[in-house]
Design a protein around this motif. Structure first.
Motif, PDB file in Angstrom:
ATOM      1  N   GLU A  11       4.779  -0.465 -11.189  1.00 23.89           N
ATOM      2  CA  GLU A  11       4.797  -1.614 -10.290  1.00 23.89           C
ATOM      3  C   GLU A  11       4.370  -1.242  -8.863  1.00 23.89           C
ATOM      4  O   GLU A  11       4.029  -2.121  -8.053  1.00 23.89           O
ATOM      5  CB  GLU A  11       6.191  -2.236 -10.243  1.00 23.89           C
ATOM      6  CG  GLU A  11       6.620  -2.909 -11.545  1.00 23.89           C
ATOM      7  CD  GLU A  11       7.231  -1.927 -12.543  1.00 23.89           C
ATOM      8  OE1 GLU A  11       7.706  -2.391 -13.593  1.00 23.89           O
ATOM      9  OE2 GLU A  11       7.234  -0.711 -12.264  1.00 23.89           O
ATOM     10  N   LEU A  12       4.379   0.060  -8.547  1.00 21.01           N
ATOM     11  CA  LEU A  12       3.971   0.494  -7.212  1.00 21.01           C
ATOM     12  C   LEU A  12       2.484   0.827  -7.134  1.00 21.01           C
ATOM     13  O   LEU A  12       1.967   1.066  -6.040  1.00 21.01           O
ATOM     14  CB  LEU A  12       4.780   1.730  -6.787  1.00 21.01           C
ATOM     15  CG  LEU A  12       6.246   1.508  -6.419  1.00 21.01           C
ATOM     16  CD1 LEU A  12       6.928   2.847  -6.171  1.00 21.01           C
ATOM     17  CD2 LEU A  12       6.378   0.614  -5.195  1.00 21.01           C
ATOM     18  N   ALA A  13       1.800   0.824  -8.276  1.00 23.69           N
ATOM     19  CA  ALA A  13       0.416   1.294  -8.321  1.00 23.69           C
ATOM     20  C   ALA A  13      -0.492   0.548  -7.343  1.00 23.69           C
ATOM     21  O   ALA A  13      -1.352   1.147  -6.689  1.00 23.69           O
ATOM     22  CB  ALA A  13      -0.125   1.184  -9.744  1.00 23.69           C
ATOM     23  N   ARG A  14      -0.313  -0.758  -7.216  1.00 20.65           N
ATOM     24  CA  ARG A  14      -1.229  -1.533  -6.377  1.00 20.65           C
ATOM     25  C   ARG A  14      -1.033  -1.271  -4.880  1.00 20.65           C
ATOM     26  O   ARG A  14      -1.866  -1.698  -4.071  1.00 20.65           O
ATOM     27  CB  ARG A  14      -1.087  -3.028  -6.677  1.00 20.65           C
ATOM     28  CG  ARG A  14       0.229  -3.675  -6.263  1.00 20.65           C
ATOM     29  CD  ARG A  14       0.298  -5.104  -6.796  1.00 20.65           C
ATOM     30  NE  ARG A  14       1.533  -5.795  -6.483  1.00 20.65           N
ATOM     31  CZ  ARG A  14       1.692  -6.616  -5.459  1.00 20.65           C
ATOM     32  NH1 ARG A  14       0.670  -6.829  -4.624  1.00 20.65           N
ATOM     33  NH2 ARG A  14       2.842  -7.237  -5.259  1.00 20.65           N
ATOM     34  N   TYR A  15       0.030  -0.566  -4.526  1.00 17.97           N
ATOM     35  CA  TYR A  15       0.271  -0.269  -3.113  1.00 17.97           C
ATOM     36  C   TYR A  15      -0.302   1.097  -2.702  1.00 17.97           C
ATOM     37  O   TYR A  15      -0.337   1.414  -1.519  1.00 17.97           O
ATOM     38  CB  TYR A  15       1.771  -0.310  -2.810  1.00 17.97           C
ATOM     39  CG  TYR A  15       2.388  -1.661  -3.094  1.00 17.97           C
ATOM     40  CD1 TYR A  15       2.237  -2.711  -2.195  1.00 17.97           C
ATOM     41  CD2 TYR A  15       3.089  -1.899  -4.271  1.00 17.97           C
ATOM     42  CE1 TYR A  15       2.784  -3.965  -2.449  1.00 17.97           C
ATOM     43  CE2 TYR A  15       3.654  -3.144  -4.538  1.00 17.97           C
ATOM     44  CZ  TYR A  15       3.489  -4.172  -3.628  1.00 17.97           C
ATOM     45  OH  TYR A  15       4.027  -5.406  -3.887  1.00 17.97           O
ATOM     46  N   PHE A  16      -0.718   1.886  -3.695  1.00 14.63           N
ATOM     47  CA  PHE A  16      -1.313   3.184  -3.411  1.00 14.63           C
ATOM     48  C   PHE A  16      -2.826   3.100  -3.537  1.00 14.63           C
ATOM     49  O   PHE A  16      -3.352   2.531  -4.489  1.00 14.63           O
ATOM     50  CB  PHE A  16      -0.769   4.248  -4.370  1.00 14.63           C
ATOM     51  CG  PHE A  16       0.620   4.704  -4.042  1.00 14.63           C
ATOM     52  CD1 PHE A  16       0.837   5.660  -3.065  1.00 14.63           C
ATOM     53  CD2 PHE A  16       1.713   4.185  -4.721  1.00 14.63           C
ATOM     54  CE1 PHE A  16       2.126   6.093  -2.759  1.00 14.63           C
ATOM     55  CE2 PHE A  16       2.999   4.600  -4.424  1.00 14.63           C
ATOM     56  CZ  PHE A  16       3.207   5.563  -3.438  1.00 14.63           C
ATOM     57  N   GLU A  19      -4.307   8.700  -1.835  1.00 16.74           N
ATOM     58  CA  GLU A  19      -3.058   9.227  -1.293  1.00 16.74           C
ATOM     59  C   GLU A  19      -2.492   8.332  -0.191  1.00 16.74           C
ATOM     60  O   GLU A  19      -1.406   8.582   0.321  1.00 16.74           O
ATOM     61  CB  GLU A  19      -3.273  10.643  -0.752  1.00 16.74           C
ATOM     62  CG  GLU A  19      -3.557  11.674  -1.845  1.00 16.74           C
ATOM     63  CD  GLU A  19      -3.529  13.090  -1.312  1.00 16.74           C
ATOM     64  OE1 GLU A  19      -3.234  13.266  -0.120  1.00 16.74           O
ATOM     65  OE2 GLU A  19      -3.803  14.013  -2.096  1.00 16.74           O
ATOM     66  N   ALA A  20      -3.236   7.280   0.179  1.00 16.97           N
ATOM     67  CA  ALA A  20      -2.767   6.363   1.216  1.00 16.97           C
ATOM     68  C   ALA A  20      -1.881   5.291   0.595  1.00 16.97           C
ATOM     69  O   ALA A  20      -2.070   4.885  -0.547  1.00 16.97           O
ATOM     70  CB  ALA A  20      -3.951   5.730   1.923  1.00 16.97           C
ATOM     71  N   PHE A  21      -0.912   4.829   1.374  1.00 15.12           N
ATOM     72  CA  PHE A  21       0.037   3.823   0.914  1.00 15.12           C
ATOM     73  C   PHE A  21       0.034   2.652   1.877  1.00 15.12           C
ATOM     74  O   PHE A  21       0.128   2.827   3.090  1.00 15.12           O
ATOM     75  CB  PHE A  21       1.449   4.425   0.845  1.00 15.12           C
ATOM     76  CG  PHE A  21       2.519   3.447   0.446  1.00 15.12           C
ATOM     77  CD1 PHE A  21       2.638   3.017  -0.859  1.00 15.12           C
ATOM     78  CD2 PHE A  21       3.414   2.958   1.396  1.00 15.12           C
ATOM     79  CE1 PHE A  21       3.625   2.117  -1.228  1.00 15.12           C
ATOM     80  CE2 PHE A  21       4.414   2.060   1.037  1.00 15.12           C
ATOM     81  CZ  PHE A  21       4.510   1.638  -0.284  1.00 15.12           C
TER      82      PHE A  21
END
Length: 323
Positions: A11-16, A19-21
């Motif tokens: 679920e966090l994939a689209r925010y990375f 290496e940038a977040f």
């Protein structure tokens, strides 16, 4: 990049982005607010479980490294995540400091803060690119260039106070979101600077005043001072600096600050009272190895008396008033 074994939840994939977040809409946090669906609550729980595992994996790895350096039973209670991905997600979650806010109110805070964060980070990136050292730059120039971003961001996290008193006004909730976003960017630079400095030290030893100039040597200390996710490297740097400080090849004050930073993480106590916290509305030193010897030790290291040091924080955000 320092990494932990576990991968972040999908679920966090689209925010990375590499290496940038980019926390974006902070959507993974919806499950922490009232009215969340079961699926949203599961996502939030999964992210927090991953963060907990990440913290513990990082500490275990660091304890192994420190044990190999002769340090047993390291405390590490104040150690941040060792994995950059964990660090930025945990930092982003500090945006929701006002837990009484509804999800709709939080989204309003996110929308209010977004243009300020976007503009500020774009301007900073351009400034960093303009200051990028040429291929033949000296060690001093290369070190100084790496401090620009992290120093600007550290000052900016005092948005609305101190040196940032003239910054545009934001609601308390939006300010918390903005500071979280700036802190994410700061963490990314700290991790990158740590990796760069480790490689530099492995290749050519610690940057002394003779090799890097007085400013370069001091800024190398600043980079390792902020390498909190890698206590083993900080300890190695401290050991390298000890004989150099005794010979005047690096600044004694810098050594004292790094000693306290490292030993607080490892043993829970400091020597020179350089690290302070807010207690009952006042700034006080964190636990000391020997309070009676501390004034003399500060003097030997070229540090001002503790009372003067505490007063120097007056220009920063004040301590919360005692309840």
């Amino acid at each position: 990049m320092l990494t932990a074994a576990s991968e972040p939840p999908p679920e966090l994939a689209r925010y990375f982005h590499g290496e940038a977040f980019d926390p974006g809409d902070f959507g993974w946090m919806r499950g922490g607010f009232a009215g969340a669906t079961p699926a949203e609550a599961r996502t939030y729980a999964a992210v927090n479980a991953w963060l907990t595992a990440c913290f513990e994996e990082g500490k275990a790895h660091t304890r192994d490294e420190l044990a190999a350096m002769g340090v047993q039973h390291a405390d590490l209670a104040t150690m941040p995540p060792r994995d950059l991905r964990c660090d930025v997600v945990a930092t982003a979650q500090s945006a929701a400091r006002e837990r009484s806010a509804t999800w709709a109110e939080f989204q309003q805070h996110v929308a209010e803060a977004r243009p300020f964060a976007t503009s500020f980070l774009l301007a900073l990136r351009l400034a960093e690119e303009m200051a990028m050292p040429r291929a033949a730059a000296s060690l001093e120039e290369r070190i100084l260039a790496r401090t620009i971003g992290e120093q600007v961001l550290r000052k900016a996290t005092d948005w609305g106070a101190g040196e940032m008193a003239d910054a545009p006004r934001l609601s308390d909730g939006a300010r918390a979101v903005l500071i979280a976003q700036l802190s994410v960017a700061m963490g990314e630079r700290d991790f990158a600077n740590t990796a760069w400095l480790k490689a530099e030290v492995a290749k050519d030893a610690w940057p002394t005043i003779a090799r890097a100039g007085e400013s370069g040597s001091m800024m190398a200390w600043l980079l390792v001072q902020h390498a909190d996710a890698d206590p083993a490297f900080q300890l190695r740097a401290l050991r390298l600096m000890a004989p150099l400080a005794a010979r005047g090849e690096v600044n004694k004050r810098n050594y004292a600050y790094l000693y306290d930073r490292v030993m607080l993480k490892i043993s829970g106590k400091q020597r020179y009272a350089t690290q302070v916290t807010c207690t009952a509305g006042k700034r006080v030193p964190l636990p000391l190895e020997d309070a009676a010897k501390m004034p003399a030790l500060r003097s030997e290291a070229g540090l001002e008396p503790l009372a003067d040091y505490i007063k120097s924080f007056d220009g920063f955000s004040p301590c919360p008033k005692a309840s």
